[in-house]
Design a protein around this motif. Structure first.
Motif, PDB file in Angstrom:
ATOM      1  N   VAL A  55       1.027  -1.601  -0.101  1.00 18.49           N
ATOM      2  CA  VAL A  55       0.098   0.134   0.336  1.00 18.49           C
ATOM      3  C   VAL A  55       1.178   1.024  -0.096  1.00 18.49           C
ATOM      4  N   GLY A  56       0.234   1.831  -1.214  1.00 15.44           N
ATOM      5  CA  GLY A  56       2.004   3.934  -0.738  1.00 15.44           C
ATOM      6  C   GLY A  56       1.097   4.098  -2.039  1.00 15.44           C
ATOM      7  N   GLU A  57       0.527   5.558  -1.778  1.00  7.78           N
ATOM      8  CA  GLU A  57       0.848   6.649  -2.826  1.00  7.78           C
ATOM      9  C   GLU A  57       1.384   6.316  -4.478  1.00  7.78           C
ATOM     10  N   GLY A 220      -4.695 -21.837  -3.580  1.00  9.52           N
ATOM     11  CA  GLY A 220      -4.244 -21.847  -2.541  1.00  9.52           C
ATOM     12  C   GLY A 220      -2.563 -21.233  -3.024  1.00  9.52           C
ATOM     13  N   THR A 221      -3.327 -20.096  -4.566  1.00  9.28           N
ATOM     14  CA  THR A 221      -2.708 -19.158  -4.606  1.00  9.28           C
ATOM     15  C   THR A 221      -1.698 -18.079  -3.887  1.00  9.28           C
ATOM     16  N   ALA A 222      -0.667 -17.218  -3.785  1.00 13.71           N
ATOM     17  CA  ALA A 222      -0.283 -16.567  -3.288  1.00 13.71           C
ATOM     18  C   ALA A 222      -0.953 -15.654  -3.980  1.00 13.71           C
ATOM     19  N   VAL A 223      -0.704 -13.763  -3.420  1.00 20.73           N
ATOM     20  CA  VAL A 223      -1.112 -13.527  -3.392  1.00 20.73           C
ATOM     21  C   VAL A 223      -0.208 -12.143  -3.010  1.00 20.73           C
ATOM     22  N   LEU A 224      -0.166 -10.981  -4.112  1.00 24.56           N
ATOM     23  CA  LEU A 224       0.935 -10.283  -3.689  1.00 24.56           C
ATOM     24  C   LEU A 224      -0.056  -8.696  -4.324  1.00 24.56           C
ATOM     25  N   LEU A 225      -0.697  -7.922  -3.936  1.00 22.86           N
ATOM     26  CA  LEU A 225      -2.505  -7.071  -4.081  1.00 22.86           C
ATOM     27  C   LEU A 225      -1.306  -5.352  -3.555  1.00 22.86           C
ATOM     28  N   VAL A 226      -0.729  -4.615  -5.163  1.00 23.66           N
ATOM     29  CA  VAL A 226      -0.638  -3.835  -4.713  1.00 23.66           C
ATOM     30  C   VAL A 226      -1.920  -2.872  -5.197  1.00 23.66           C
ATOM     31  N   THR A 227      -1.960  -1.735  -4.491  1.00 21.10           N
ATOM     32  CA  THR A 227      -2.821  -0.819  -4.277  1.00 21.10           C
ATOM     33  C   THR A 227      -2.610   0.449  -3.141  1.00 21.10           C
ATOM     34  N   HIS A 228      -3.733   1.414  -4.239  1.00 18.89           N
ATOM     35  CA  HIS A 228      -3.011   2.525  -3.137  1.00 18.89           C
ATOM     36  C   HIS A 228      -4.447   2.742  -2.370  1.00 18.89           C
ATOM     37  N   ASP A 229      -5.782   1.309  -2.830  1.00 23.29           N
ATOM     38  CA  ASP A 229      -6.649   2.241  -1.829  1.00 23.29           C
ATOM     39  C   ASP A 229      -6.338   1.377  -0.402  1.00 23.29           C
ATOM     40  N   LEU A 230      -6.595   1.843   0.555  1.00 30.06           N
ATOM     41  CA  LEU A 230      -6.186   1.242   2.150  1.00 30.06           C
ATOM     42  C   LEU A 230      -7.967   0.766   2.194  1.00 30.06           C
ATOM     43  N   GLN A 268      -2.131   9.047   9.105  1.00 28.57           N
ATOM     44  CA  GLN A 268      -2.621  10.271   7.710  1.00 28.57           C
ATOM     45  C   GLN A 268      -3.664   9.132   6.532  1.00 28.57           C
ATOM     46  N   LEU A 269      -2.584   8.309   6.366  1.00 29.70           N
ATOM     47  CA  LEU A 269      -3.408   7.318   5.197  1.00 29.70           C
ATOM     48  C   LEU A 269      -4.787   6.804   5.390  1.00 29.70           C
ATOM     49  N   LEU A 270      -5.099   6.415   6.867  1.00 33.58           N
ATOM     50  CA  LEU A 270      -5.928   5.483   7.391  1.00 33.58           C
ATOM     51  C   LEU A 270      -7.476   7.312   7.327  1.00 33.58           C
ATOM     52  N   ALA A 271      -6.426   8.142   8.100  1.00 35.64           N
ATOM     53  CA  ALA A 271      -7.162   9.018   8.844  1.00 35.64           C
ATOM     54  C   ALA A 271      -7.693  10.043   6.536  1.00 35.64           C
ATOM     55  N   ASP A 272      -7.446   9.712   5.749  1.00 36.09           N
ATOM     56  CA  ASP A 272      -7.952  10.102   4.618  1.00 36.09           C
ATOM     57  C   ASP A 272      -8.261   9.648   3.554  1.00 36.09           C
TER      58      ASP A 272
END
Length: 554
Positions: A55-57, A220-230, A268-272
């Protein structure tokens, strides 16, 4: 803000070795001044059946990290140091030829943009078959059968027909399902999902994420989820890794990170994040504001038809829509792609003449305006577009961009124009130093402030905001929404807010109209519609807002 979390997904089995293990990863990009490091000592693990969210911008390094794992860095990118183990084997130093042997079979990528990720001149079936052919997965007949099976598995109706179609004949959600079919074709141990739903409507997003979750559970697949959406991360991930400036700010089980964030950046991410901020004090204050007063916008029985296929058939894009917007308030029009919301906005601004109905803006009958009167009307109502990267002329300075409406409408002396441009830029929170810059030198948030300044320089009564914050990162989005609220309070502006994001709509709007297939299926004060939706479609939209599944605010 404290959030209590109940994670639906079962915790990863720590007795199993990680499918993916990244240790001290560092990545650089070559620029005019040599190589510059953009990812610093990133370490994480993903176990079988686990979803780990990065997670990140924008610019946080999350996509670069994912690209480094699968060996798809840009040409000027370099994996400087670190270990990338896939099922125990360090693949960090592998050549592209070596990586080709595991891409698709052991590790797959679901890219962000289904429009640019599919070949426009190859059929859907041929593109799904390609990964099977590369890895020699059966005879031609067996591959053809497997393609139909895969298209069916990802929920595409009439899979035989879809296999013969081309990408442009499918919707965005259908194209994303095709990319998932390609990614799961050989049942890889790891799927990297890079913003797999960011361009999709909220209900389509939910279906796609549900599908990925089903496949993870089944295989049973492993997933690396890239997202800006918390909100998406909160719903879908077992483990969250928060990145900023290429460095991990914190990581841990989703429940722990959301309930007790350790870093100021995560807090800050959570608040926004609108979908995680369930306490709507702003909405309650707003609802008290919708009392009496005159109407800045009146729309009565709006109908908008378009001819398609020459003159052989008519498409009704808007069908009998009616609503009013009181002066100084915000009215949202929400709905998915094709719902008619942008068409409605364009009619109100005067960009197209309605087929039927009446539109009054500031007491002016828009439908009766022609020529110079229509041009002068544009001073009353201004439009702010979705994408600040595309809506500004890249060849003009910021001063020229904001000044241009004054040249078109107000014959002011040069000094007065310059004074007005500087004043409105100050009003939207931009320093004088940006005046001589070109748009490319500004961030996305700064560009959208310029777009708002350009709209306000003519002193309009009404602003139409067409998905005006949807292209922005969550913290920048929060800043722009705060700016819009401040401007509304200070200038008495009326907003028509076009959006597919119901979490944002609930936060900023006084009243709302919900459109579905051109018809208004719900409307009224925003809290009434959210708490007591009048249609099954509105309920489906509300239920699909990410971040609700596993969070309850306190």
């Amino acid at each position: 803000m404290t959030i209590a979390v109940n994670i639906r997904s079962e915790p990863a089995d720590v007795s199993k070795p990680p499918v993916l293990e990244i240790s001290n990863l560092a990545v650089s990009y070559r620029g005019s001044d040599g190589f510059q490091r953009v990812v610093h000592d990133v370490s994480l693990q993903v176990r079988p059946g686990e979803v780990v969210a990065l997670v990140g911008e924008s610019g946080s390094g999350k996509t670069t990290t994912a690209q480094a794992v699968i060996g798809l860095l840009a040409e000027n990118g370099k994996l400087e140091s670190g270990v990338v183990r896939l099922n125990g084997a360090d693949i960090a130093g592998w050549s592209q030829k070596q990586l080709d042997t595991i891409r698709g079979s052991k590790i797959s990528l679901i890219p962000q943009d289904p429009t640019s990720s599919l070949n426009p001149i190859k059929t859907i079936g041929a593109q799904v078959a390609e990964v099977l052919q590369i890895h020699r997965h059966g005879s031609r007949r067996e591959i053809d059968a497997r393609v139909i099976q895969l298209l069916s598995r990802v929920g595409l109706s009439e899979p035989e027909l879809r296999a013969r179609q081309y990408p442009h004949e499918l919707s965005g959600g259908m194209r994303q399902r095709v990319l998932i079919a390609i990614a799961i074709a050989l049942r890889p141990a790891l799927i990297i999902a890079d913003e797999p739903t960011s361009a999709l409507d909220v209900t389509v997003q939910k279906r796609i994420l549900d599908l990925i979750d089903e496949l993870r559970s089944e295989y049973g697949t492993a997933v690396l989820l890239v997202t800006h959406d918390l909100g998406v991360a909160a719903d879908r991930a077992n483990h969250i890794v928060v990145l900023k400036g290429g460095r991990i700010q914190e990581q841990g089980p989703t429940a722990e990170v959301l309930a007790s964030p350790r870093s100021e950046y995560t807090r800050q991410l959570l608040a926004d994040a609108p979908s995680l901020s369930h306490v709507r004090t702003a909405s309650r204050v707003r609802s008290q504001r919708v009392r009496g007063g005159d109407d800045a916008i009146v729309v009565e029985n709006l109908v908008q038809d378009f001819t398609v296929g020459g003159r052989r058939s008519v498409l009704r894009a808007v069908d009998g829509v009616s609503f009013t917007v009181q002066r100084g308030t915000t009215h949202a029009i929400v709905g998915e792609s094709g719902s008619g919301k942008t068409t409605t906005a364009r009619s109100i601004v005067g960009f197209q003449k309605p087929t039927a109905g009446r539109i009054l803006v500031d007491g002016i009958d828009v439908t009766s305006l022609r020529g110079e009167n229509l041009r002068r009307f544009r001073k009353t109502i201004q439009l702010v577009y979705q994408n600040p990267f595309a809506s500004l002329d890249p060849r003009q300075t910021i001063f020229q961009i904001v000044e241009e409406p004054l040249l078109n409408f107000d014959p002011l002396p040069r000094e007065d124009r310059a004074r007005k441009v500087r004043a409105i830029l100050d009003r939207v929170g931009l320093p004088p130093s940006v005046l001589a810059r070109l748009p490319h030198a500004l961030s996305g948030g700064q560009r959208q402030r310029v777009a708002i300044a350009r709209a306000l320089v003519l002193d309009p009564q009404v602003l139409v905001l067409d998905e005006a914050v949807s292209a922005l990162d969550v913290t920048v989005q929060a800043q722009i929404l705060a700016l819009l609220d401040e401007l509304q309070q200070g200038l008495g502006l009326t907003y028509l807010f076009i959006s597919h994001d119901l979490a944002v709509v609930r936060q900023v709007s006084d009243t709302v109209s919900v459109l579905h297939n051109g018809r208004q299926v719900d409307g009224g004060p925003v809290e009434d519609v959210f708490l007591r939706p009048g249609s099954a479609y509105t309920r489906e939209l509300i239920d699909a807002i990410p971040g609700q599944r596993n969070t309850d605010s306190h």
